[in-house]
Each structure stands twice: as C-alpha cells, then as structure tokens.
Design an enzyme around this catalytic site. Structure first.
Site, PDB file in Angstrom:
ATOM      1  N   TYR A 174      12.358   6.405  22.542  1.00 14.56           N
ATOM      2  CA  TYR A 174      12.599   5.032  23.011  1.00 14.56           C
ATOM      3  C   TYR A 174      13.711   5.021  24.068  1.00 14.56           C
ATOM      4  O   TYR A 174      14.850   5.384  23.794  1.00 14.56           O
ATOM      5  CB  TYR A 174      12.944   4.099  21.839  1.00 14.56           C
ATOM      6  N   SER A 179       4.158  -3.771  16.849  1.00 12.90           N
ATOM      7  CA  SER A 179       3.717  -4.711  17.898  1.00 12.90           C
ATOM      8  C   SER A 179       2.901  -5.872  17.318  1.00 12.90           C
ATOM      9  O   SER A 179       1.776  -6.130  17.765  1.00 12.90           O
ATOM     10  CB  SER A 179       2.929  -3.988  18.992  1.00 12.90           C
ATOM     11  N   PRO A 180       3.461  -6.593  16.340  1.00  9.76           N
ATOM     12  CA  PRO A 180       2.696  -7.621  15.630  1.00  9.76           C
ATOM     13  C   PRO A 180       2.293  -8.821  16.479  1.00  9.76           C
ATOM     14  O   PRO A 180       1.378  -9.543  16.103  1.00  9.76           O
ATOM     15  CB  PRO A 180       3.660  -8.061  14.515  1.00  9.76           C
ATOM     16  N   GLY A 235      -4.188  -6.135  22.501  1.00 11.10           N
ATOM     17  CA  GLY A 235      -4.504  -4.901  23.219  1.00 11.10           C
ATOM     18  C   GLY A 235      -3.392  -3.888  23.028  1.00 11.10           C
ATOM     19  O   GLY A 235      -2.599  -3.980  22.093  1.00 11.10           O
ATOM     20  N   VAL A 280       1.924 -10.718  24.940  1.00  6.84           N
ATOM     21  CA  VAL A 280       2.096 -11.445  23.685  1.00  6.84           C
ATOM     22  C   VAL A 280       1.010 -12.519  23.610  1.00  6.84           C
ATOM     23  O   VAL A 280       0.763 -13.214  24.590  1.00  6.84           O
ATOM     24  CB  VAL A 280       3.514 -12.068  23.653  1.00  6.84           C
TER      25      VAL A 280
END
Ligand SMILES: NC(=O)c1ccc[n+]([C@@H]2O[C@H](COP(=O)([O-])OP(=O)(O)OC[C@H]3O[C@@H](n4cnc5c(N)ncnc54)[C@H](OP(=O)(O)O)[C@@H]3O)[C@@H](O)[C@H]2O)c1
Length: 268
Positions: free
Chosen positions: A50, A214-215, A219, A224
């Site tokens: 990250y 990534s809730p 895609g 978002v």
C-alpha cells in the site's frame, strides 16, 4: 460496535476494520486513527504494497502521536504481491516482507499476516516453513489468506500447521456473487455461475472470517456506487431505507454485509 469472533482464534475484534490502503491520501491520519478507535474500531488492515510501503509508515508516525497502546490494537498486514512483476509466496519473500512491514510499522509483531493474492507458483511447503519461522520468532500471531478459493486454501493446509483464520474477499451490494450463486443454484443464468468454489459456504464450514474489501465500490475499483447516477434504483432504495432507519446509505451498505450470519467483517 458489534464484536465478532475472529476465525478460530477465540479473540473478539471489531466487525468494522479500518483499511489503510488509502492512508497516504488522508489529510489528517492522526484524526483518522483516533476517530476510528473512538468509534470502536480496534482492527487495522495494511499490506506491504500500500503506497509502496508509505501507508504503513504514515500509520506508524500517526499512531505515535496518539495515546493509543499497541496491545489494544489488532494490526494485520498482507504480503505476496510484487508490484508490476508477479506474486511471490516463497519463504524468502514472505519473511522479508514481514520484516519490512514491521520496520515501517515500528512494531515487534503483527497480529495477523494474510497472503494477499494467489501465487500460481506457490509451494505450500515453503509457505509452511515461513509461517513456522514467523510464529516461532513472535513476529506474527495469526495467519490467513486473501482472494483465495477453497481448493487453494486446502492446498496450503496440506502443509501449513497454523489455522488459517481469515480470507479477505471483495464483497458488497455491487459485488455480491458470493451470495448470488446460492440463490441461483441449478439455474442457467449468469448469476448461477460459481466464481469462487463456494467460498462463502467453505468459510462458514471452516470458521474462517470473511473480511469484505472495497465494500462501496463497483467493478474492480471503477468507483463508488453510493450516490452514483449509474445505479438509480439501488440509490433510491438506500436513501428510502436510510431515512426509515435514521442512518446513511453508506451505513446501510455496511449493515447489509454485517447482517449476514457468516460472521463477516467489513473493511472501510
Ligand atoms: N485484499 C485485497 O485484495 C484488497 C483490495 C482492495 C482493498 N483492500 C482493503 O479494503 C480497504 C477498503 O478498500 P477501498 O478503500 O477500496 O474501499 P471503499 O471503502 O469501498 O472505497 C473507499 C473510497 O470510496 C470513496 N467514497 C466515496 N463516497 C463514499 C461513501 N459514501 N462512503 C464511503 N466511501 C466513499 C472514499 O472517498 P474518501 O477517501 O473521500 O472517503 C474512498 O476513496 C482497503 O483500505 C484495504 O485495506 C483489500
């Protein structure tokens, strides 16, 4: 804050995890960490890649400026992706990656280490040796995986002695294939396709915690879906329900994940 039993560890942790992938974009990282903790989040998710390591460093610098104690936090990191080149689950890479994360995090140990994304050339014997060494030296308490299907986990389990406590998988209202396939069993539409070897059932049968990443994205990092005009019906429903339950569409999108009895965590 709802607490969940993490895998087979017997340890209670917050059902909401603070994902630190975007920590290098935070205007005030100290406030991010403090606000998360004040709201009951004691679980922080990192990865060696990250921000090319910058996110772990920024987190450590910010944490040092708070009054929080290391032992009150659950710190997780991931390894195995080598940016731009490949995936690497070799013993050497796993151990060096953890040592790099510990150096950047300025910590003696991480609570959990996940293998980030499957390595086609995985040799489970090497993973087992790496995990044994990291456990013996006290550098890692618990181990798990990310983006792996049941048979890949079974292959690891042939050699790895430690329980695999978690599997981090993309999951949310616009990435719901893990549950769709169960509703469409034995039908011929695309939702009936088993993309993941029935990983949700497998996780429940094996007491592995699913951590939903990534809730709020649709895609693969396309954007978002909340408040997005591409999804009018979903947003109308979210807004209507948010009003009814006195919450926000984002809160509802998180609650949708946490309502599932698979005992999941959501990484925000
Ligand atoms: N294991 C894996 O392969 C994997 C992959 C990806 C991510 N992860 C983990 O999952 C964590 C979360 O991933 P993510 O950051 O992609 O997920 P996300 O929470 O779905 O997306 C966050 C992004 O959406 C924006 N956003 C816009 N409107 C929003 C709203 N209404 N509610 C919430 N966010 C909104 C946020 O903007 P602001 O920044 O302005 O808030 C932020 O840029 C990561 O930090 C990482 O720990 C794991």
């Amino acid at each position: 804050m709802k607490q969940i039993q993490l895998g087979t560890t017997g340890q209670l942790v917050s059902s909401v995890i603070l994902g630190c992938m975007r920590m290098n974009g935070a205007k005030d990282p100290v406030k991010v960490i403090e606000t998360a903790y004040e709201n009951g989040i004691n679980f922080f998710d990192h990865a060696d890649i990250y921000g090319n390591g910058e996110c772990e460093e920024i987190f450590a610098d910010a944490l040092a400026k708070t009054s929080l104690k290391r032992e009150d936090l659950f710190i997780q990191t991931k390894c195995g992706i080598v940016p731009g080149i490949m995936f690497d689950f070799s013993k050497k890479h796993i151990i060096e990656s953890v040592e790099g994360s510990l150096r950047r995090l300025n910590m003696d140990y991480v609570d959990a280490l996940l293998l980030h994304r499957p390595d086609t050339l995985v040799e489970p014997e090497e993973v087992a040796e790496a995990f044994d060494e990291l456990e013996k030296s006290g550098k890692v308490r618990f181990f798990g995986v990310s983006n792996q299907k049941p048979m890949q986990i079974e292959l690891l389990k042939k050699h790895v002695r430690q329980p695999l406590i978690a599997n981090q998988l993309q999951f949310g209202l616009k990435h719901s294939e893990m549950v769709d396939q169960g509703i469409h069993v034995n039908m011929t539409d695309t939702a009936s396709i088993d993309h993941d070897g029935s990983v949700m059932d497998y996780s429940r049968l094996n007491d592995m915690t699913i951590q939903a990443w990534s809730p709020y994205q649709y895609g693969h990092f396309e954007g978002v879906f909340i408040g997005n005009e591409k999804f009018p019906e979903l947003n109308q429903t979210l807004e209507k329900m948010a009003e009814k339950y006195q919450t926000t569409p984002t809160g509802l999108a998180s609650a949708w994940i946490l309502r599932h009895p698979a005992n999941m965590q959501v990484i925000v």
